[in-house]
Design an enzyme around this catalytic site. Structure first.
Site, mmCIF file in Angstrom:
data_model
loop_
_atom_site.group_PDB
_atom_site.id
_atom_site.type_symbol
_atom_site.label_atom_id
_atom_site.label_comp_id
_atom_site.label_asym_id
_atom_site.label_seq_id
_atom_site.Cartn_x
_atom_site.Cartn_y
_atom_site.Cartn_z
ATOM 1 N N GLU A 5 -1.743 18.364 -5.534
ATOM 2 C CA GLU A 5 -0.090 17.987 -6.973
ATOM 3 C C GLU A 5 -0.913 18.183 -8.065
ATOM 4 O O GLU A 5 -2.247 17.402 -8.101
ATOM 5 C CB GLU A 5 1.118 17.046 -6.589
ATOM 6 N N CYS A 58 -3.166 14.731 -15.169
ATOM 7 C CA CYS A 58 -3.486 14.176 -14.460
ATOM 8 C C CYS A 58 -3.346 15.770 -13.030
ATOM 9 O O CYS A 58 -2.825 16.095 -12.005
ATOM 10 C CB CYS A 58 -2.473 13.365 -14.275
ATOM 11 N N CYS A 100 -6.800 11.675 1.157
ATOM 12 C CA CYS A 100 -8.270 10.766 0.961
ATOM 13 C C CYS A 100 -8.557 10.204 1.997
ATOM 14 O O CYS A 100 -7.659 9.930 2.476
ATOM 15 C CB CYS A 100 -7.153 10.134 -1.037
ATOM 16 N N CYS A 117 -6.267 3.356 0.985
ATOM 17 C CA CYS A 117 -5.978 1.859 -0.041
ATOM 18 C C CYS A 117 -4.488 2.014 0.569
ATOM 19 O O CYS A 117 -3.512 3.138 0.670
ATOM 20 C CB CYS A 117 -5.734 2.228 -1.728
ATOM 21 N N CYS A 125 -0.999 2.871 -1.952
ATOM 22 C CA CYS A 125 -0.991 4.598 -2.095
ATOM 23 C C CYS A 125 -0.485 5.599 -0.888
ATOM 24 O O CYS A 125 -1.087 5.965 -0.017
ATOM 25 C CB CYS A 125 -2.774 5.143 -2.622
ATOM 26 N N GLY A 150 -7.381 12.093 -4.276
ATOM 27 C CA GLY A 150 -8.642 11.941 -4.129
ATOM 28 C C GLY A 150 -9.411 11.107 -4.926
ATOM 29 O O GLY A 150 -9.029 10.754 -5.450
ATOM 30 N N SER A 180 -9.939 1.199 -10.346
ATOM 31 C CA SER A 180 -9.443 0.795 -9.865
ATOM 32 C C SER A 180 -9.334 -0.762 -8.699
ATOM 33 O O SER A 180 -9.387 -0.716 -7.778
ATOM 34 C CB SER A 180 -8.476 1.469 -8.691
ATOM 35 N N LEU A 181 -9.326 -1.815 -9.999
ATOM 36 C CA LEU A 181 -9.677 -2.795 -9.372
ATOM 37 C C LEU A 181 -8.422 -3.885 -8.633
ATOM 38 O O LEU A 181 -9.219 -3.953 -7.232
ATOM 39 C CB LEU A 181 -10.189 -3.581 -10.344
ATOM 40 N N ASN A 199 4.195 1.824 -7.906
ATOM 41 C CA ASN A 199 5.316 2.635 -7.881
ATOM 42 C C ASN A 199 5.125 2.758 -6.037
ATOM 43 O O ASN A 199 4.397 3.210 -5.599
ATOM 44 C CB ASN A 199 5.053 3.928 -8.132
ATOM 45 N N CYS A 205 1.685 7.214 -10.470
ATOM 46 C CA CYS A 205 0.913 7.031 -9.463
ATOM 47 C C CYS A 205 1.105 7.279 -8.360
ATOM 48 O O CYS A 205 1.481 5.760 -8.562
ATOM 49 C CB CYS A 205 -0.445 6.174 -10.070
HETATM 50 N N1 SAH Z 1 -8.955 7.229 -6.086
HETATM 51 C C1 SAH Z 1 -8.673 7.560 -7.587
HETATM 52 C C2 SAH Z 1 -7.715 8.290 -8.104
HETATM 53 C C3 SAH Z 1 -6.776 8.256 -7.876
HETATM 54 S S1 SAH Z 1 -5.855 6.914 -7.568
HETATM 55 C C4 SAH Z 1 -9.143 5.714 -7.882
HETATM 56 O O1 SAH Z 1 -8.383 5.099 -7.195
HETATM 57 O O2 SAH Z 1 -9.055 5.358 -8.609
HETATM 58 C C5 SAH Z 1 -4.779 6.713 -9.442
HETATM 59 C C6 SAH Z 1 -4.589 5.155 -9.824
HETATM 60 O O3 SAH Z 1 -2.819 5.089 -8.878
HETATM 61 C C7 SAH Z 1 -5.527 4.412 -9.122
HETATM 62 O O4 SAH Z 1 -5.300 3.381 -10.062
HETATM 63 C C8 SAH Z 1 -4.430 3.397 -7.755
HETATM 64 O O5 SAH Z 1 -5.188 2.152 -8.129
HETATM 65 C C9 SAH Z 1 -3.614 3.691 -8.287
HETATM 66 N N2 SAH Z 1 -2.078 3.713 -7.479
HETATM 67 C C10 SAH Z 1 -2.217 4.204 -6.243
HETATM 68 N N3 SAH Z 1 -0.994 3.543 -5.384
HETATM 69 C C11 SAH Z 1 -0.262 3.327 -6.637
HETATM 70 C C12 SAH Z 1 0.735 3.425 -6.311
HETATM 71 N N4 SAH Z 1 1.861 3.402 -5.193
HETATM 72 N N5 SAH Z 1 1.800 2.560 -7.414
HETATM 73 C C13 SAH Z 1 0.581 2.379 -8.996
HETATM 74 N N6 SAH Z 1 -0.470 2.763 -8.930
HETATM 75 C C14 SAH Z 1 -0.776 3.146 -7.970
#
Ligand code: SAH
Length: 349
Positions: free
Chosen positions: A97, A110, A117, A121, A124, A168, A223-224, A299, A342
Site C-alpha cells: 500500500e 508515503c 515486515c 513491532c 503495528c 516494511g 521510530s523510538l 492508530n 501510520c
Molecule cells: N519500519 C519503519 C517505517 C514504517 S512504520 C519504521 O519503523 O520507522 C512508520 C511509522 O509508523 C513508524 O514511526 C511506526 O513506529 C509508526 N507506527 C506503527 N504502527 C503505528 C500505529 N498503530 N499507530 C501510530 N503509529 C504507528
C-alpha cells in the site's frame, strides 16, 4: 529462439550503459538507450508499445528480451480528510500500500519498501503480515510516480515530500531504497529534492552507520517510542539485538559525518510509556545529537492491546521537551477512516 517469459529481464535493472551495449550488439544505435531510459523513468512507460519514437522492430526486440515490471494501482480509497490510499499490485501478484497525504502547504507520498515486515513491532498492523520480499528500486519509484500523478490530477498541485513510512523497514532493503531515491531525485527521473525525502527506520544501528559513511543527503527519522531498553524491547523486539546504547552510538556517528538532525517518532501509550520517568528518558536521549520529536497519534489496530495516552500526558511530554529546547510536534493522524494512517497498512481491502 525466442526468449521465454521467465528468461526476460526486468529492463529497469539495467544501467544505461548496459542498454547501450544491448542495442549495439543487436545492430542498433547506442543512443536508443537514452530514449528508452527516458521512457522507462521520466515518462513511466508501462509497455514497450508506448515508446513511439522507436521503430516497431525495436519495440519488438525489447519485448523479446525484457519486461517492464510496472506496478498497478488497483483500488484507490479516499478519506474524508482527502488522504488517498492505494493498493499496489506488483508484477508477481503481491500487494503493498502507498498513501497520498494532502496538507495545506505540502502533498506527501508515503511509500512502502517491503512486502510485509519482519520486525514484529507489537503496535503495528504491518507486522502481522510476514515479510515476503523486498521491493525493487523500480517498484518503489513507481509508487512515488503514481502519487505524483494523483497529486496533479486530484489536487492540481505538485508532490512535495516523500516519506518511507509505509510497509516494511527501508534499512533492511537498503540498496533498493538508495537506488530508488537516486532515480526519484535525478533529473532523468522525477527531479525531486533530497531534502524533501525522509527515511524512517526502527533504528538499525549498523545501517545508520553505513548511511553516514555513504554520506546520504535525505532526512532520517527513527521510530523510538521508548528511550528505556526494557520498555522498548517489550514493544519492539529489534531492541533486544539493537539496544539503545548502540543506537545512540550510531546516531553520534551519523551526526558527526552528516551534520544532519534526526527526528524521533514517538507514540505515548497508556500504561506503557506515560510516566514522567519515560518522558525524562526521552529528553535525555534527545540530547545524544540535535533532534526533534514528533509525538504521533496512535492508530488502533485490530485486536491491539494498546491505547493512546490522554491529552494531559501528551502535554506533560510536550512541556518537558519544549522547556529543554527540543522542538516537539503533535502529529495528528490522517486517513484513519480508510486504514491509511501510520501502522495501519495491512492490505485489508
Ligand atoms: N519500519 C519503519 C517505517 C514504517 S512504520 C519504521 O519503523 O520507522 C512508520 C511509522 O509508523 C513508524 O514511526 C511506526 O513506529 C509508526 N507506527 C506503527 N504502527 C503505528 C500505529 N498503530 N499507530 C501510530 N503509529 C504507528
Amino acid at each position: 529462439m525466442q526468449a521465454t517469459h521467465t528468461t526476460k529481464r526486468d529492463i529497469r535493472k539495467l544501467k544505461v550503459e548496459e542498454l547501450k551495449e544491448f542495442f549495439v550488439s543487436h545492430g542498433d544505435k547506442a543512443f536508443r538507450a537514452q530514449q528508452v531510459d527516458e521512457w522507462l523513468w521520466k515518462k513511466s512507460a508501462k509497455k514497450f508499445d508506448q515508446m513511439t519514437n522507436l521503430s516497431v522492430a525495436t519495440r519488438e526486440l525489447l519485448g523479446q528480451h525484457f519486461e517492464i515490471n510496472h506496478i498497478q494501482v488497483d483500488t484507490m480509497q479516499r478519506s474524508t480528510d482527502g488522504t488517498i490510499k492505494n493498493a499496489v499490485t506488483l508484477h508477481d501478484g503481491l500487494i503493498v500500500e502507498s498513501v497520498l497525504i494532502p496538507a495545506e502547504k505540502r502533498i506527501t507520498a508515503c511509500v512502502s519498501s517491503q512486502v510485509g515486515c519482519s520486525l514484529a513491532c507489537k503496535f503495528c498492523a504491518t507486522a502481522r503480515l510476514k515479510r515476503q520480499r523486498n521491493l525493487s528500486a523500480d517498484e518503489i519509484y513507481d509508487q512515488v510516480a503514481a502519487i505524483k500523478e494523483q497529486a496533479e490530477m486530484f489536487f492540481n498541485r505538485p508532490l512535495t515530500n516523500i516519506v518511507f513510512m509505509g510497509m516494511g523497514e527501508p534499512l533492511l532493503n537498503y540498496s533498493n531504497v538508495i537506488a530508488a531515491i537516486e532515480k526519484i531525485t535525478s533529473q532523468k527521473g522525477l527531479g525531486m529534492a533530497m531534502k524533501r525525502i525522509t527515511v524512517s527506520t526502527v533504528g538499525i544501528a549498523k545501517m545508520i552507520t553505513k548511511m553516514a559513511d555513504d554520506g546520504v543527503k535525505f532526512n532520517l527519522a527513527v521510530s523510538l517510542h521508548s528511550a528505556l531498553d526494557q520498555t522498548r524491547s517489550s514493544i519492539m523486539p529489534i531492541n533486544d539485538s539493537n539496544p539503545l546504547n548502540e543506537l545512540a552510538d550510531a546516531l553520534r556517528y551519523w551526526y558527526q559525518k552528516t551534520k544532519r538532525k534526526v527526528t524521533y517518532e514517538y507514540v505515548v501509550w497508556q500504561g506503557i510509556n506515560d510516566s514522567m520517568e519515560h518522558a525524562q528518558a526521552l529528553l535525555k536521549f534527545c540530547k545524544v545529537i540535535p533532534s526533534k520529536v514528533n509525538l504521533i497519534e496512535y492508530n488502533p489496530i485490530e485486536d491491539g492491546e494498546f491505547k493512546q495516552a490522554n491529552d494531559a500526558v501528551l502535554t506533560m511530554y510536550m512541556d518537558l521537551l519544549e522547556r529543554n529546547g527540543i522542538t516537539t510536534r503533535i502529529r495528528k493522524s490522517r486517513g484513519k477512516d480508510i486504514d491509511a494512517a501510520c501502522g495501519q497498512l495491512a492490505n485489508k481491502s
